[in-house]
Design an enzyme around this catalytic site. Structure first.
Site, short mmCIF file in Angstrom:
data_model
loop_
_atom_site.label_atom_id
_atom_site.label_comp_id
_atom_site.label_asym_id
_atom_site.label_seq_id
_atom_site.Cartn_x
_atom_site.Cartn_y
_atom_site.Cartn_z
N GLY A 157 14.77 -1.63 10.46
CA GLY A 157 15.21 -0.42 9.79
C GLY A 157 16.71 -0.31 9.62
N GLY A 158 17.43 -1.46 9.74
CA GLY A 158 18.87 -1.44 9.54
C GLY A 158 19.66 -1.11 10.78
N LYS A 166 12.69 -10.54 17.05
CA LYS A 166 13.03 -11.39 15.91
C LYS A 166 13.29 -12.84 16.33
CE LYS A 166 14.94 -8.03 12.61
NZ LYS A 166 14.56 -6.79 13.29
N GLU A 216 7.77 -10.04 5.72
CA GLU A 216 8.90 -9.83 4.84
C GLU A 216 9.66 -11.14 4.61
OE1 GLU A 216 11.29 -6.55 6.11
OE2 GLU A 216 9.63 -5.13 5.98
N HIS A 266 20.86 -1.40 4.59
CA HIS A 266 19.64 -2.10 5.00
C HIS A 266 18.43 -1.19 5.12
CE1 HIS A 266 22.43 -5.34 5.69
NE2 HIS A 266 23.08 -4.62 6.59
N HIS A 288 14.40 -8.69 -1.68
CA HIS A 288 13.64 -8.44 -0.45
C HIS A 288 12.19 -8.24 -0.89
CE1 HIS A 288 13.38 -6.45 3.71
NE2 HIS A 288 12.16 -6.49 3.23
N ARG A 314 2.65 -3.05 11.61
CA ARG A 314 2.24 -1.65 11.42
C ARG A 314 2.08 -1.40 9.93
NH1 ARG A 314 6.96 -0.04 9.21
NH2 ARG A 314 8.91 -0.79 10.10
N LYS A 343 21.83 -9.28 13.83
CA LYS A 343 20.66 -8.40 13.84
C LYS A 343 20.15 -8.17 15.25
CE LYS A 343 18.76 -9.86 9.35
NZ LYS A 343 17.54 -10.40 8.70
#
Length: 672
Positions: free
Chosen positions: A170-171, A122, A281, A241, A214, A298, A164
């Site tokens: 995926g939270g 990220k 996203e 999340h 989102h 993916r 994060k």
């Protein structure tokens, strides 16, 4: 990536569950031979049975099977696979695995390793997107990962903020921090979870955008320089999340905004020379401003809603692009038709903090119907394993309008039944029926704003539920008795020349215990007496099959699904509009387990790995103190003290595999 043709004759799917089955369906339709891989826990799983061939790759833990890249590559070579499709999760965003495929001469159905590596971090991804001119959330994505540096940068960003995992999604490894005092604990927990989930403890910080939507854009690129997008998906309804409901198109999307967001997503893909399916996203605020969040390199879990509104099979497109074929589809040729909504059906208990629920699957019956699609990876007689993600199926509906799709999805969920373990089915139905969702107004705060803790309770057994259970069990046992009788006709079942025979039933669920006496007045009509009441309730059975029944109770008709396991005639599963129940007739069960642990005991809420134990014998604790951390189904769960007191005994140590309900420690309550 060079332009070349790489025909795929045999495809290995490096995944399990519903995504493995979904990829196989398209591959088979394209004439491609399919290979499944499986752990010892998945030997009888649907994806193994569906494949043309299969290869065992190790024990149940993912680190010894589905996450072991060398075993996946070896299986592909053993089975002469031309290509590997990674699905999502596991190794799907692992750059080293993509490179290992290339080194072995096997086509990886996905982007090149450099793109995976860049967008999988990220911090790197955000720096690159800032350089590319893609709008990004203010924050910190630097290389100094010391607590002092992160805490200083957090104060510069300001609260509230998001912590994060730089390498994940995926939270997992993600925490919302409201105030400075919570920051140090959040950094520690997020880093620990990130290391366990992704092998990297690097973190980034982002300013929390309050109550955004989102919204993600599905992009696709080939090896010939073509990049297009397939519109957007709104994935705002989330819990911890993790996405719960997804839809396409976004309810508040406008033509100009779609064009702007689509152009930004295409720009992001072009900038990194992306190939294949990807999802960019964004967070979309109430003013129409949007910010890059991350790029998933993916296929997404929620890809079916895009397929249903565009009419394009994204897996087929992946396989064509992987073979070197051009997209052969311009942006102008892509249009959105109608509306689609997806609900993720999880094996979890909303009434118990959404804790994952494991166990055998006694019965699985998915809905059917026009505009309804169910992607599942379970079957009757299987099991929900504690080793893997608790999502068991996706229920998707398409309609000409958003409300038509929503109504179809509600009906499909009601008609989909799983007996044997708890699911979030009725929570999903309730969410879809909420006024805010109906109005298309759901943001990422939807669940917090619309569900109080007291709303998320285990269904309460009602007298009507107990009557249904008793009459169905009575009917089933009567039929069984008649079939085994030598000469007694069915219509005389339950008849006596003396007074009517009343058969007793007693059920317990949660705090409720209800007794029902059943008397047969003829073959399909009964009197039910609840908790000893003198006045009977009339019950008529209008239709009864293996797992479905229609009854009339006190003049009100009800249709439902049920199951009476042949190996346990005292048990019955019910799926009514009130909830799903697993009931036993206690009058047939003479031994009832007692709670031997006591009020001050602390037990494991599920199967898992005990990562840390903070409590020591003799130490004082307060209600809500952290006692231990249990890792299960890829998430870390804090175990908190239920009462004030002192620890009298510790029964488990860090590093141990713990069974559900195992006694971890005991607390002696403070004298009041």
């Amino acid at each position: 990536m060079t332009k070349r043709s790489e025909p795929i004759n045999t495809l290995l799917i490096a995944n399990r569950g519903e995504i493995a089955c979904r990829v196989m369906r398209t591959a088979k339709a394209m004439g491609i031979r399919t290979i499944a891989v499986y752990s010892e826990a998945d030997a009888a799983a649907p994806h193994v049975k569906m494949a043309d061939d299969a290869q065992l790759i190790g024990p149940a833990p993912v680190s010894e099977s589905y996450l072991d890249a060398s075993k996946i590559i070896a299986a592909a070579q053993e089975k002469n696979a031309d290509a590997i499709h990674p699905g999502y999760g596991f190794l799907s965003e692992n750059a080293a695995f993509a490179q290992a495929c290339a080194d072995a001469g096997i086509t990886f159905v996905g982007p090149n390793p450099d793109a995976i590596d860049l967008m999988g971090d990220k911090a790197k991804a955000k720096r690159r997107m800032i350089e590319a001119g893609v709008p990004c959330v203010p924050g910190y994505q630097g290389e100094d990962q010391t607590d002092d540096a992160l805490m200083a940068e957090a104060r510069n960003v300001g609260f509230p903020l998001m912590v994060k995992a730089a390498a994940g999604g995926g939270g997992r490894g993600m925490r919302l921090v409201e105030k400075d005092g919570d920051l140090k604990s959040a950094l520690s927990t997020a880093r620990s979870e990130a290391i366990n989930a992704f092998g990297s403890g690097d973190l980034i910080l982002e300013k929390a955008i309050i109550e955004p939507r989102h919204v993600e854009i599905q992009v696709f690129a080939d090896r010939h320089g073509n990049v297009v997008h397939f519109g957007e998906r709104d994935c705002s309804v989330q819990r911890r999340h993790q996405k719960v409901l997804e839809e396409a198109p976004c309810p508040v999307m406008t033509g100009p905004l779609r064009e702007e967001m689509g152009a930004a997503a295409v720009k992001a893909a072009r900038d990194i020379n992306y190939v294949g399916a990807g999802t960019v996203e964004f967070l979309l605020d109430a003013n129409g401003s949007f910010y890059f969040l991350e790029m998933n390199t993916r296929l997404q879990v929620e890809h079916p809603v895009t397929e249903m509104v565009t009419g394009v099979d994204l897996v087929a497109l992946q396989l064509r692009v992987a073979q070197g074929m051009p997209l052969d589809l311009s942006q102008e040729e892509i249009s959105l038709r109608g509306h689609a909504i997806e609900a993720r059906l999880y094996a979890e208990d909303p009434g118990d903090g959404f804790l994952p629920a494991t166990g055998p699957i006694a019965h699985w019956s998915p809905a059917t119907g026009e505009g309804v699609r169910i992607d599942a990876g379970v079957a009757s007689g299987g099991a929900v394993s504690p080793f893997y993600d608790p999502m068991i199926a996706k229920v998707i509906a398409h309609g000409a309008s958003r409300d038509e799709a929503r109504a179809k999805l509600v009906r499909a969920l009601k008609e989909t039944t799983l007996f044997g373990t708890t699911t979030n089915k009725h929570f999903l139905i309730e969410a879809l029926e909420k006024k805010a969702f109906r109005a298309g107004a759901a943001t990422t705060a939807f669940i917090a704003e619309n569900f109080r803790d007291e709303d998320l309770t285990t269904p309460t057994l009602t007298p009507r539920d107990a009557i249904i259970a008793a009459v169905l069990q009575y009917s089933r046992s009567a039929v069984s008795a008649a079939e085994s009788a030598i000469i007694a006709p069915v219509h005389l079942t339950g008849w006596s020349s003396a007074s009517a025979i009343r058969t007793p039933f007693r059920y317990a669920a949660g705090d409720a215990e209800i007794s029902v006496g059943v008397e047969a007045t003829d073959t399909n009509h009964f009197h039910a007496f609840v908790d000893g009441e003198a006045t009977p309730i009339d019950v008529a059975v209008h239709a009864i099959a293996d797992t479905t029944a229609t009854l009339e109770i006190g003049g009100s008709r009800v249709s439902l699904k049920f199951l009476t396991p042949p190996e346990d005639p005292s048990h019955i599963f019910l799926d009514t509009d009130n909830g799903v129940f697993s009931l036993s007739n206690l009058n047939q069960r003479f031994a009832v387990a007692e709670d031997a642990a006591g009020a001050g005991s602390v037990t494991a809420p599920m199967h898992g790995l005990l990562l840390e134990v903070f409590a020591e014998a003799g130490a004082p604790v307060k209600r809500g103190d952290r006692l231990a951390i249990l890792e299960a189904m890829k998430m870390q769960h804090e175990i908190l003290a239920p009462i004030d007191g002192s620890v009298s005994a510790v029964h488990a140590a860090a590093g141990a595999q713990i069974a559900a309900d195992a006694l971890l420690l005991e607390i002696e309550a403070d004298p009041s």
